[in-house]
Design an enzyme around this catalytic site. Structure first.
Site, PDB file in Angstrom:
ATOM      1  N   HIS A  24       0.819  -1.232   0.000  1.00  0.00           N
ATOM      2  CA  HIS A  24       0.000   0.000   0.000  1.00  0.00           C
ATOM      3  C   HIS A  24       0.846   1.272   0.000  1.00  0.00           C
ATOM      4  CE1 HIS A  24       0.404  -0.202   4.375  1.00  0.00           C
ATOM      5  NE2 HIS A  24      -0.410  -1.227   4.479  1.00  0.00           N
ATOM      6  N   HIS A  78      -4.010  -9.174  15.252  1.00  0.00           N
ATOM      7  CA  HIS A  78      -4.213  -7.996  14.383  1.00  0.00           C
ATOM      8  C   HIS A  78      -5.042  -8.440  13.180  1.00  0.00           C
ATOM      9  CE1 HIS A  78      -3.517  -4.484  12.068  1.00  0.00           C
ATOM     10  NE2 HIS A  78      -2.351  -4.792  11.538  1.00  0.00           N
ATOM     11  N   GLU A  80      -5.570  -6.817  10.190  1.00  0.00           N
ATOM     12  CA  GLU A  80      -5.221  -6.407   8.819  1.00  0.00           C
ATOM     13  C   GLU A  80      -4.991  -7.652   7.963  1.00  0.00           C
ATOM     14  OE1 GLU A  80      -2.141  -3.403   8.514  1.00  0.00           O
ATOM     15  OE2 GLU A  80      -2.715  -2.963   6.446  1.00  0.00           O
ATOM     16  N   ASP A  82      -3.037  -8.822   5.801  1.00  0.00           N
ATOM     17  CA  ASP A  82      -1.782  -9.572   5.618  1.00  0.00           C
ATOM     18  C   ASP A  82      -1.601 -10.625   6.709  1.00  0.00           C
ATOM     19  OD1 ASP A  82      -1.508  -7.226   7.170  1.00  0.00           O
ATOM     20  OD2 ASP A  82       0.656  -7.191   6.935  1.00  0.00           O
ATOM     21  N   HIS A 145      -0.675  -0.811  15.136  1.00  0.00           N
ATOM     22  CA  HIS A 145      -1.038   0.422  14.481  1.00  0.00           C
ATOM     23  C   HIS A 145      -2.508   0.465  14.056  1.00  0.00           C
ATOM     24  CE1 HIS A 145      -0.772  -0.903  10.046  1.00  0.00           C
ATOM     25  NE2 HIS A 145      -0.735  -1.991  10.773  1.00  0.00           N
ATOM     26  N   ASP A 164       2.597  -6.377  14.428  1.00  0.00           N
ATOM     27  CA  ASP A 164       3.371  -5.577  13.478  1.00  0.00           C
ATOM     28  C   ASP A 164       4.568  -4.872  14.117  1.00  0.00           C
ATOM     29  OD1 ASP A 164       2.171  -5.996  11.011  1.00  0.00           O
ATOM     30  OD2 ASP A 164       0.684  -4.435  11.298  1.00  0.00           O
ATOM     31  N   TYR A 192      10.641   0.500   8.228  1.00  0.00           N
ATOM     32  CA  TYR A 192       9.327   0.037   8.691  1.00  0.00           C
ATOM     33  C   TYR A 192       8.751   1.022   9.713  1.00  0.00           C
ATOM     34  CZ  TYR A 192       5.924  -3.423  10.316  1.00  0.00           C
ATOM     35  OH  TYR A 192       4.773  -4.077  10.645  1.00  0.00           O
ATOM     36  N   HIS A 225       6.354  -9.608  10.864  1.00  0.00           N
ATOM     37  CA  HIS A 225       7.070  -9.431   9.590  1.00  0.00           C
ATOM     38  C   HIS A 225       8.571  -9.536   9.839  1.00  0.00           C
ATOM     39  CE1 HIS A 225       3.575  -8.030   7.350  1.00  0.00           C
ATOM     40  NE2 HIS A 225       3.314  -7.165   8.301  1.00  0.00           N
TER      41      HIS A 225
HETATM   42 FE1  FEO Z   1      -0.877  -4.055  10.009  1.00  0.00          FE
HETATM   43 FE2  FEO Z   1       1.298  -6.373   8.912  1.00  0.00          FE
HETATM   44  O1  FEO Z   1      -0.370  -5.546   9.097  1.00  0.00           O
END
Ligand code: FEO
Length: 398
Positions: A24, A78, A80, A82, A145, A164, A192, A225
């Protein structure tokens, strides 16, 4: 498929995304990973999932260890996509007894997947779940986040599964910090933070204080990640503390876009002025530097000088896009200045100043506008602007 035992009976079962290059709007030249963890015990627990197209990687990794149907609990740290994209397929396969999530996680899971019949178990901040001789303690990290974000801490293992936070977009076959190039790792961790977390710096400072007050012992941080911090997890905590204070280094950025190279000439002269005062300077042409790489440098630079010519009474579109991106991330505690060439109307410098004022940058100059092409004396003015910025930075930091 290859799995990794990161602690006794706790396995990395995530996926490496070798091909993603745009997240994104954030350039991910090194790819990334979506980390998920499987903890075996009296109840088998899966922490997080992966991005939907990589669901089969996750399932094959789980199958290497146990039959997915034997998973009892799923923890969604989380929502999101991903980390939750694979969730519908995993829930169908696993038929979990409970899905642990924060209260906001519950709402956000409903809003994403529209599955009111899933066995949600929303938890309070600090709530603990005992599983045999181990505990999962949930720590709410709202707005770090997303509103739903939380950490899972396993005190018996001194293991923090940090969602994250503390991540890096670094796709590798290595799973740990001591197995990859340190300079690359720290650059990706900084990038990041700069691109995802800068605007939440006040919350990060509070979170780090809370972790210290709680006396949480950590010998491994497993983010969602990149690689896992095991060699020295204190290092990334120190870096987050430093970045979240926005102190800035003795460093100035000259960020510009140019039409017929006049603003570029000005950029070089401004940078010369900074350099002549013994302050580090970096010139960043937006035509060849991705906005997410540029804001990475903004994170720890004390001075930011923006240059742009006027086009159609406004800014060049690359600069306008960069400003929109940088403003959203809210870097603070910077000195700012602007310059640019113009032909007749000359609005660009005023627009750059206005944006920096809105961002609460401390403007050190009214801005330098040069008609069409700078001559030697105009370039001398640019050099003086650079010198002024360098002196301000030195006064603030020395
Ligand atoms: Fe906020 Fe890695 O997703």
């Amino acid at each position: 498929m290859q799995v990794y035992e990161i602690k006794k009976d706790i396995y990395w079962v995530g996926a490496v995304d070798w091909t993603v290059r745009d997240f994104h709007g954030y350039s991910t030249y090194e790819g990334t990973t979506y980390n998920a963890f499987l903890m075996l015990g009296e109840k088998n627990v899966l922490f997080d999932t992966v991005k939907k197209p990589l669901t089969s990687d996750l399932i094959h990794r789980i199958r290497t260890i146990i039959d997915p149907a034997k998973i009892d609990y799923i923890v969604v740290n989380h929502v999101e996509m991903d980390h939750s994209g694979a969730l519908p397929e995993i829930v169908d396969l696993v038929k979990p007894e409970k899905i642990f999530c924060s209260k906001m996680g519950h709402q956000n899971l409903l809003a994403h997947f529209h599955k009111p019949d899933w066995p949600y178990h929303p938890v309070e901040d600090g709530e603990e779940v005992k599983i045999g001789d181990r505990t999962i303690k949930f720590l709410e990290t709202r707005m770090l986040h997303w509103p739903d974000s939380m950490f899972s801490y396993i005190p018996e293992e001194k293991l923090l599964i940090s969602s994250d936070a503390f991540g890096q977009h670094l796709g590798t076959s290595e799973r740990f910090d001591d197995e990859v190039d340190e300079a690359e790792l720290l650059y990706q961790a900084r990038k990041y933070y700069a691109n995802i977390l800068t605007l939440y710096s006040p919350l990060i400072r509070k979170l780090l204080e809370k972790v210290q007050e709680m006396g949480i012992e950590i010998d491994m941080i497993a983010p969602d990640h990149g690689v896992i911090w095991r060699k020295n997890p204190g290092k990334i905590l120190e870096l987050y503390d430093d970045w979240s204070h926005n102190r800035g280094n003795r460093r100035v950025l000259v960020i510009y876009d140019t039409m017929w190279h006049s603003t570029e000439k000005m950029a070089k002269a401004v940078a010369d002025g900074v350099e002549s005062e013994g302050v580090s300077v970096q010139i960043l042409d937006l035509a060849v530097n991705h906005r997410s790489d540029v804001v990475t440098e903004v994170l720890d630079s004390k001075g930011v000088i923006l240059g742009c010519p006027t086009l159609n009474n406004g800014l060049l579109p690359r600069m306008a896009g960069f400003l929109m991106y940088m403003r959203g991330l809210r870097p603070t505690n910077k000195f700012g200045a602007a310059f640019g060439s113009y032909g007749w109307s000359g609005e660009s410098v005023g627009l750059l100043n206005k944006t920096m004022e809105e961002m609460k940058f401390d403007l050190i100059h009214d801005g330098l506008k040069i008609k069409y092409v700078p001559d030697h004396s105009s370039l001398r003015e640019c050099v003086e602007l650079g010198k002024l910025m360098a002196r301000k930075v030195k006064e603030a930091l020395d």
